[in-house]
Every structure is written in C-alpha cells, then in structure tokens.
Design a protein around this motif. Sequence first.
Motif, PDB file in Angstrom:
ATOM      1  N   ARG A  63       0.826  -1.206   0.000  1.00 23.29           N
ATOM      2  CA  ARG A  63       0.000   0.000   0.000  1.00 23.29           C
ATOM      3  C   ARG A  63       0.862   1.258   0.000  1.00 23.29           C
ATOM      4  O   ARG A  63       0.617   2.174  -0.777  1.00 23.29           O
ATOM      5  N   SER A  65     -10.323   3.111  -7.780  1.00 23.98           N
ATOM      6  CA  SER A  65      -9.325   2.855  -6.749  1.00 23.98           C
ATOM      7  C   SER A  65      -9.158   4.064  -5.848  1.00 23.98           C
ATOM      8  O   SER A  65      -9.474   5.194  -6.227  1.00 23.98           O
ATOM      9  N   GLU A  66      -8.668   3.783  -4.648  1.00 20.25           N
ATOM     10  CA  GLU A  66      -8.461   4.842  -3.656  1.00 20.25           C
ATOM     11  C   GLU A  66      -7.525   5.922  -4.186  1.00 20.25           C
ATOM     12  O   GLU A  66      -7.723   7.101  -3.915  1.00 20.25           O
ATOM     13  N   PHE A  67      -6.510   5.520  -4.968  1.00 24.00           N
ATOM     14  CA  PHE A  67      -5.547   6.488  -5.485  1.00 24.00           C
ATOM     15  C   PHE A  67      -5.734   6.749  -6.975  1.00 24.00           C
ATOM     16  O   PHE A  67      -4.796   7.141  -7.673  1.00 24.00           O
ATOM     17  N   TYR A 123     -17.098  -1.328  -5.885  1.00 29.23           N
ATOM     18  CA  TYR A 123     -15.872  -1.632  -5.148  1.00 29.23           C
ATOM     19  C   TYR A 123     -14.892  -0.488  -5.293  1.00 29.23           C
ATOM     20  O   TYR A 123     -14.687   0.027  -6.397  1.00 29.23           O
ATOM     21  N   VAL A 124     -14.313  -0.086  -4.171  1.00 27.73           N
ATOM     22  CA  VAL A 124     -13.233   0.897  -4.190  1.00 27.73           C
ATOM     23  C   VAL A 124     -11.974   0.179  -3.721  1.00 27.73           C
ATOM     24  O   VAL A 124     -11.910  -0.283  -2.584  1.00 27.73           O
ATOM     25  N   SER A 143      -8.932  -0.222  -2.067  1.00 27.78           N
ATOM     26  CA  SER A 143      -8.092   0.527  -1.131  1.00 27.78           C
ATOM     27  C   SER A 143      -6.635   0.120  -1.331  1.00 27.78           C
ATOM     28  O   SER A 143      -6.329  -1.049  -1.562  1.00 27.78           O
TER      29      SER A 143
END
Lengths: 292, 292
Positions: A9, A227-229, A256-257, A259
């Motif tokens: 991450r 996506s989160e980023f 869905y995200v 992370s």
Amino acid sequence: MAGAKEHMRASIAAFGTEIAPASLEGVQRLFDAEQRALANAVPAAATDLAYGADPRHRLDLYAPVNASAPAPVFVWVHGGGFLRGDKGDAERWPNAHAGRFAARAGFLGVVINYRLAPAHGWPAGGEDVGAAVAWLKANAAHYGGDPDRIVLAGTSAGAAHVATWLQLRPQSHGVRGAVLLSGLYGVAPYDDVRDLSYYGEDPSLHAERAPLETVVDTNLPLFVACSEFDPPRFQAEFLGLLSRRFECHGRLPRSYVGSGHNHFSLAYHLGTSDRRLGDEITAFVREVCTLG
Amino acid sequence: MAGAKEHMRASIAAFGTEIAPASLEGVQRLFDAEQRALANAVPAAATDLAYGADPRHRLDLYAPVNASAPAPVFVWVHGGGFLRGDKGDAERWPNAHAGRFAARAGFLGVVINYRLAPAHGWPAGGEDVGAAVAWLKANAAHYGGDPDRIVLAGTSAGAAHVATWLQLRPQSHGVRGAVLLSGLYGVAPYDDVRDLSYYGEDPSLHAERAPLETVVDTNLPLFVACSEFDPPRFQAEFLGLLSRRFECHGRLPRSYVGSGHNHFSLAYHLGTSDRRLGDEITAFVREVCTLG
C-alpha cells in the motif's frame, strides 16, 4: 502478511494519483515477480487468433483450469488512453495476466487487442469488443468456453470500450455482465481528456458518443470499481455513474473501491496474492453466469 | 470455500433489503456458530465499567490478543434505530463480537452502551460517545490500550452517534479516525425516519442536528461503508456523503461496499471467516494509528 500488505500500500501510495509513466512502470515492477510466476503456471491455450481483418483484431486465450463443464468466458479489454496498450504474451505479462487470472478462476480467459486512435476513432473500440464477442459466440466452445456465458471486463479506456459496445447494441450485446474498472463514461465532459483523437475534437459530438446513458439505464448486471488512489477525474466518473444508477434503479450495482490501489495497480494486481478485487470479480462472474 | 461464500450471499440476499426483525434474527442465526466460537476464544477483560452516571453508561473491554506495546483502541458503537441495542456479554454475542474482533486484531476492543430515545434525545448518543472517549483517555492504559490512539466505529445509529461526537467537538474529539458503517448523516431529511424521538419531531431542528457538514468537512481519516443489500435510504446516505466529501476534498475517503451483505450482516459478520470488511477496517485502524 499484514506487514507485506501495508508495504505494498505504501509503495503504491508513493506513486501518487496521477497517470504517469513512472507510476505505470513502478506498479508493473511491484507485481513483476508474482505475475511472472503466474505466467509460468498458466500458459496461453492459443495466441494471436484473428477476430477481424485489422492487424489489431487479435486475441489470446487462456483455458479454464480445473473446469469440466463449458466455462464462463471472461474477456479482458486493456487500457491505454485510447491510444496504446497491448494484450501481452508469454514474455510480457501486462494484460495477459488478466486472462491467466480468469483461467485460474475456472473461466476461459480472453485478452483482446483492438484498434487504436488516432487512426481509428469512436466507435472503433466498441465495435471491436463486439467483434470479439461475435467471434467467441462462434468459437469459444472449441476452447472450453460457453458462448452463452460471456462477461466483459475493461479497465480505463477498456471500460469505456465495453460500455460503448453496450451502447451500440443495448438489446443484443450477447453478454451476461460487465466489469468496469476506473473507466470514463461521460459523467464529466471529455474536454479534459488529454488526447481527443478517439472521441473527436468537436465537443458537440461528445454527448452522443459518451456511453453514460447506456450504463446508467442497462439492466445488465454491472460490477463498477475505482481505486483509492485513482486520479480525481476517474473517482468522479465512478461516483457519478453510481449516483445516476441509484437514481435510475433505486439501488447500487455491485461496487468496489480498491483501497491501497491506483489507476494502474487496480488492474495489474489481478492474479497476485492480493485477491480482494479478484475474488469480488470472480464471485460476480459466477453469479451472473448461473442466473437465467 | 467459494461454495460456502455463495451460499452465505444467497441466504443474506433472501432476507431482502428492508430493516425487519426477521432479517436481524436471520442474520444473527447465520453467524451464530462462528460468533459463539469467537466468544469462547476471546473472553472479556472487564465488563460493565461505568463511564458516566446513567445506567446505560457502561462499557466492556476485550484485551488485545498477542500485542505487546500499548495497542490502538477500537470503540464499537452499536446500532438500533436510536431506540434500542445492547453491547452484549458472554452469553449474547451481538455487538460484543465487534470488541472480540478488534481484540483478535491486536487492538483494545471497547463496546459501549449509550442512552436511548425516547428518554434521551439528541445529542445524548454523541455525548455518550464523547464520555466513553474521555473515560478511555484516563483508563485505557490500564488495560493495554494507548489513550492517544483511539478509533471510533459505529453502525447505523451508532455511526450517527460517532458523527455527532465529531460535530460536538470538531477540534477536540480526541480520536485518530472514524469507521462509519451504514449510517444516517442527514444527506436526506429525517422526515422518513420511523421514530423521530431522538432528533425531535420538529423538522426545523433537523438541519442543525444532522452531523453531515462535520463528516463532510473533517480532516479526520474516515472509513465509510454501506452494503449491497442495505435499504436504499442508507445507500443514498453513503453515496451522498461520498459525493459531498469528493466535492470538498477532491478525493474519496476509504470507502467500501459490502457485497453480499445487508444492513445487519455488514456489522454482525465482523469476526467471522468472511474477513473482507474486517481486514479493511483493521488496515485502516493500523494506518491511522501509525500516522503522526
């Protein structure tokens, strides 16, 4: 294990949220060892099969692992800003990895190339997705796939092309479901798309070319992710599509995200030990392929 | 395993999306065996500790498993429509399960009761969350918790109470992060809330009592979730909060849609073999507790 995940991450977060070559290369480097191992474990069943007349009308097949009955068919449509991208091969795992991921899940994995801008503008990508579906209707059974159980999946420009195919054939697209990862659907105008050679420079054309209304209206089961980023632009498309779907259907689609993932890693980690998104997609494909 | 998961999804889907006693009971029955096993494995470290003067000002503690250093403190605030709910105990696992889930993840798990409507209206629930935080600041160290690393987590009305505590003390809430599961924040008016004894019957009071602006504005790290089979009302709150956060911060917070879960199972499956949400929450808590 938790430590390894947190390290991954942090590594991905460090690439930032922009779409940049260094981020793409960095992400591919992060997954390189695992994806090479997957490539060794799951060779292609057939490569460079022609599904049309153009040199880009080529697809590779990855045969379902440990599946007896005719298997669901999972078609992967790569990203690349409408301008680039490739299905990969035995040596180059990007995009081929998604076919291998699908094969390992018990599906017939299909990875396609399609025509690119600027030589081929809208709706070439959507037409090519449709041509691949037609080819699979005729030929999937020969490779262990069930031509009546096809699910489309695309990332970034690939998600747009999947959506465009639904737009071109809203009633006769021939598929059971669609997986849309970090796509552009036309929630925001295309003005800020870096290269408009695919949708055309004339903004007056964009509204009718955008697949948004189709992916809002369709009753086809959807799995929608970002996506989160992801860059804000892509998170806005995700949120906008979910909001419009909610207004229209009164419910969220499967959503869905990712992370700890960015625009590239959301797609390129499929098949690695981070199975979170892969398991969600696999469950979605199984469900829509057992319905009806 | 995949088969068991699909069976669980189908069982939960069959309860529908409404908030109904039969759904709550059915969900608890589904997880009963796993949650009883968890209860046997992770006994409470202390029960019925008073954090205030009211008989509902009681909390239970679950000591961090396999943690040496002072551990993050994970505070669980149950749901129940502002009117009911209980922290559970050795015999009754609902809500106690979340403390055990946290303890097994290496945190000091805290499960609180709080004052209920109609006897206690707004902002009693938020005040009680704050009173529990104050008690933990003074006492967590004695039980292996780090008073400087507290994360609040609530479900449904519990998420609203967590948000209300942030609203009451936007600059001095004393916590590192908040986990908001299927909450009501005031995205839509409270007119359709079945019992308005908590927020008050007078609609002119609702806007200032809603915590929405606080959870939109705050720079506190948030983890925001809803479930695939949540009632539309709760999905709308989730989407609305995300959209407002995106407008304000230009990014999504950590976000999650629990596929295959409903309003009850999203909370009550924590600690079971379906570790998807639990792992996301655990990673979030670890991250916000290692920052700064």
